[in-house]
Design a protein around this motif. Structure first.
Motif, PDB file in Angstrom:
ATOM      1  N   THR A 142       0.799  -1.228   0.000  1.00 16.76           N
ATOM      2  CA  THR A 142       0.000   0.000   0.000  1.00 16.76           C
ATOM      3  C   THR A 142       0.833   1.280   0.000  1.00 16.76           C
ATOM      4  O   THR A 142       0.264   2.374   0.078  1.00 16.76           O
ATOM      5  CB  THR A 142      -0.932   0.024   1.227  1.00 16.76           C
ATOM      6  N   PHE A 143       2.152   1.183  -0.065  1.00 11.51           N
ATOM      7  CA  PHE A 143       2.989   2.377   0.008  1.00 11.51           C
ATOM      8  C   PHE A 143       2.742   3.317  -1.174  1.00 11.51           C
ATOM      9  O   PHE A 143       2.688   2.893  -2.324  1.00 11.51           O
ATOM     10  CB  PHE A 143       4.474   1.999   0.035  1.00 11.51           C
ATOM     11  N   HIS A 144       2.616   4.610  -0.843  1.00  9.38           N
ATOM     12  CA  HIS A 144       2.560   5.658  -1.865  1.00  9.38           C
ATOM     13  C   HIS A 144       3.618   6.698  -1.510  1.00  9.38           C
ATOM     14  O   HIS A 144       3.690   7.161  -0.370  1.00  9.38           O
ATOM     15  CB  HIS A 144       1.181   6.313  -1.909  1.00  9.38           C
ATOM     16  N   LEU A 146       5.098  10.433  -2.718  1.00 13.75           N
ATOM     17  CA  LEU A 146       4.766  11.599  -3.531  1.00 13.75           C
ATOM     18  C   LEU A 146       5.739  12.736  -3.227  1.00 13.75           C
ATOM     19  O   LEU A 146       6.218  12.865  -2.090  1.00 13.75           O
ATOM     20  CB  LEU A 146       3.340  12.063  -3.229  1.00 13.75           C
ATOM     21  N   ILE A 154       5.420   9.943   2.349  1.00 10.86           N
ATOM     22  CA  ILE A 154       5.102   8.529   2.146  1.00 10.86           C
ATOM     23  C   ILE A 154       3.926   8.186   3.044  1.00 10.86           C
ATOM     24  O   ILE A 154       3.892   8.588   4.214  1.00 10.86           O
ATOM     25  CB  ILE A 154       6.327   7.630   2.444  1.00 10.86           C
ATOM     26  N   HIS A 155       2.943   7.494   2.499  1.00 13.06           N
ATOM     27  CA  HIS A 155       1.825   7.056   3.338  1.00 13.06           C
ATOM     28  C   HIS A 155       1.423   5.647   2.960  1.00 13.06           C
ATOM     29  O   HIS A 155       1.731   5.157   1.866  1.00 13.06           O
ATOM     30  CB  HIS A 155       0.644   8.034   3.286  1.00 13.06           C
ATOM     31  N   TRP A 156       0.764   4.969   3.898  1.00 13.53           N
ATOM     32  CA  TRP A 156       0.433   3.554   3.744  1.00 13.53           C
ATOM     33  C   TRP A 156      -0.785   3.217   4.590  1.00 13.53           C
ATOM     34  O   TRP A 156      -1.197   3.990   5.453  1.00 13.53           O
ATOM     35  CB  TRP A 156       1.625   2.688   4.172  1.00 13.53           C
ATOM     36  N   TYR A 193       1.677   7.816   7.956  1.00 12.56           N
ATOM     37  CA  TYR A 193       2.073   9.004   7.211  1.00 12.56           C
ATOM     38  C   TYR A 193       3.414   9.495   7.736  1.00 12.56           C
ATOM     39  O   TYR A 193       3.652   9.534   8.939  1.00 12.56           O
ATOM     40  CB  TYR A 193       1.006  10.085   7.374  1.00 12.56           C
ATOM     41  N   LYS A 226      10.254   2.432  -5.339  1.00 17.66           N
ATOM     42  CA  LYS A 226       9.204   3.387  -5.686  1.00 17.66           C
ATOM     43  C   LYS A 226       9.647   4.382  -6.762  1.00 17.66           C
ATOM     44  O   LYS A 226       8.944   5.359  -7.033  1.00 17.66           O
ATOM     45  CB  LYS A 226       8.745   4.145  -4.438  1.00 17.66           C
ATOM     46  N   TYR A 393      -1.815  14.309   2.060  1.00 21.99           N
ATOM     47  CA  TYR A 393      -1.752  13.049   1.321  1.00 21.99           C
ATOM     48  C   TYR A 393      -1.603  13.245  -0.184  1.00 21.99           C
ATOM     49  O   TYR A 393      -1.457  12.280  -0.919  1.00 21.99           O
ATOM     50  CB  TYR A 393      -2.986  12.201   1.634  1.00 21.99           C
ATOM     51  N   ASP A 394      -1.628  14.489  -0.622  1.00 23.06           N
ATOM     52  CA  ASP A 394      -1.430  14.800  -2.033  1.00 23.06           C
ATOM     53  C   ASP A 394      -0.850  16.210  -2.106  1.00 23.06           C
ATOM     54  O   ASP A 394      -1.551  17.164  -2.449  1.00 23.06           O
ATOM     55  CB  ASP A 394      -2.758  14.719  -2.791  1.00 23.06           C
TER      56      ASP A 394
END
Length: 436
Positions: A142-144, A146, A154-156, A193, A226, A393-394
């Motif tokens: 689930t790692f993102h 940005l 990084i959030h998950w 986060y 990533k 988150y963005d």
């Protein structure tokens, strides 16, 4: 005569009550003695207890729950389960035991046995079960990652809310020198986060990021690449001209802005505070400095929160903010940082000139420091202030706006449930650039 009979009955009832109390005390004494005997060691006891019976296992996420019938032995102390090098134990009155830290999706063999007060172990009963997918394996999917402002986020997701250690490896070239760094974050939040910040790189320089996650049993997932990303850049809004005049302003206390909006400006001149101190560019970080706002309700306005609205003097695309609490030297080096006198939860708004409404950007929660910190470390974290991306988150910039609203909701007190604290020192805003 009637009174004599009543007195006689009362006296005898008191005697009976005393005997009953004495009898109960004796029973409790002998019961306690018998229970304490269970914990007394017997040096000459070498007879093992009976093994658990009807042993069966159920698959859990990264674990196995083993059920059994408890042996009848009077000197039984615990039930233990051994899986590889790890041993788990529960007390003698529990009819199940969890074997945790099983990261791989394979069949595990677990030996279950009883232990008595002399340390004798029974014959083992073996159970074989394949666990469900572990928490860290689920998190790793689930790692993102940005780009952020001078860094990256990084959030998950952590659906099982298990404590996980997230390893972030990143490399970049700075001044012609290749650098390889790693930062570790620990969290059991359902939405994890983290921010890697303060990377001063040229705008065309990219950062390569890899992540992995581990648990408290020293299991660790494989590294997830990533890729590379370019960072975003912003700058603090310096709202003073060459003569030191403040280009920001605020409505009079207990009045709405010129356009209305239904929200009034809070009163911040209570005690030794000043409403203007929230945007005067000075951080209250020393004992008895008194450069902060002190919000109160002398006008009788009823609201669970207080609001501070700022006319930025021009239109800005905002990116993030830093909130500085009041230090307050009366309680030592830690000051009021991360206490009931510090802001724990707040909201941020922009005035939307099209809809004629305050537009909520987001609600933010300031994290409590973790670990055993010294007074100096606590002070440094508090003085640095609470930094937040407006879109955590963005990460991005807001649409152009002139009016900003800060709404104080809760303090850190009683796990963020206390009402808003009255004192705050400074609010700093960052932007892409001023819109001409």
């Amino acid at each position: 005569m009637v009174k004599w009979i009543l007195d006689f009955k009362l006296k005898n009832m008191n005697i009976i009550k005393r005997y009953l109390w004495l009898y109960a005390s004796v029973i409790l004494f002998f019961s306690a003695c018998r229970e304490s005997e269970r914990f007394q060691m017997s040096a000459d006891d070498n007879i093992p207890p009976s093994p658990p019976e009807n042993v069966r296992g159920v698959a859990l996420n990264g674990a196995i729950r083993i059920y059994y019938d408890i042996p009848k032995d009077e000197d039984l102390m615990s039930i233990e389960a051994k899986c590889g090098r790890n041993v788990f134990a529960v007390s003698f009155y529990t009819d199940s035991i969890d074997v945790k830290g099983l990261y791989e999706l394979k069949e595990y063999e677990v030996e279950v046995y009883a232990v008595d007060k002399a340390g004798n172990r029974s014959k083992s009963e073996t159970v074989r079960v394949t666990p469900l997918e572990s928490a860290i394996a689920m998190i790793a999917k689930t790692f993102h990652v940005l780009p952020g402002f001078g860094g990256f986020v990084i959030h998950w997701k952590n659906e099982l809310m298990e404590t996980a250690n997230v390893f972030v490896e990143y490399e970049f070239t700075q001044d012609g020198v290749k650098r390889e760094l790693m930062t570790v974050f620990s969290s059991n939040d359902s939405l994890g986060y983290a921010i890697i910040e303060n990377l001063t790189l040229p705008e065309n320089e990219q950062v390569k990021v890899k992540v992995s996650v581990g648990d408290r049993f020293n299991n660790r997932t494989g590294t997830v690449d990533k890729g590379s990303l370019s960072l975003l850049y912003d700058e603090e809004i310096i709202h003073f001209d060459e003569n030191g005049k403040n280009l920001w302003s605020y409505p009079p206390e207990w009045e709405e802005p010129p356009f209305g909006g239904g929200t009034v400006q809070a009163w911040g001149n209570e005690a030794d505070g000043r409403t203007a101190a929230f945007i005067d560019g000075i951080i209250d970080d020393k004992p008895k400095e008194y450069n902060y706002t002190f919000f109160s309700n002398p006008g009788g306005y009823t609201t669970p929160y207080w609001n501070y609205m700022i006319d930025l003097g021009d239109y800005y695309e905002l990116s993030r903010l830093i909130l500085h609490p009041r230090h307050g030297g009366e309680i030592g080096a830690r000051g009021n940082y991360f206490t009931g006198s510090d802001v724990g939860i707040f909201a941020a708004y922009l005035w939307d000139e099209d809809s004629k409404k305050w537009e909520l950007i987001d609600v933010y929660k300031n994290p409590m420091p973790e670990g055993q910190l010294s007074e100096l470390q606590w002070y440094r974290l508090g003085r640095a202030g609470h930094m937040h991306y407006l879109y955590p988150y963005d990460p991005k910039f807001t649409k152009p706006a002139r009016w900003f609203r800060f709404e104080c909701r809760n303090s850190f007190g009683n796990n963020y449930t206390d009402g808003p604290p009255p004192c705050v020192s400074e609010l700093r805003l960052f932007s892409k650039s001023k819109i001409k």
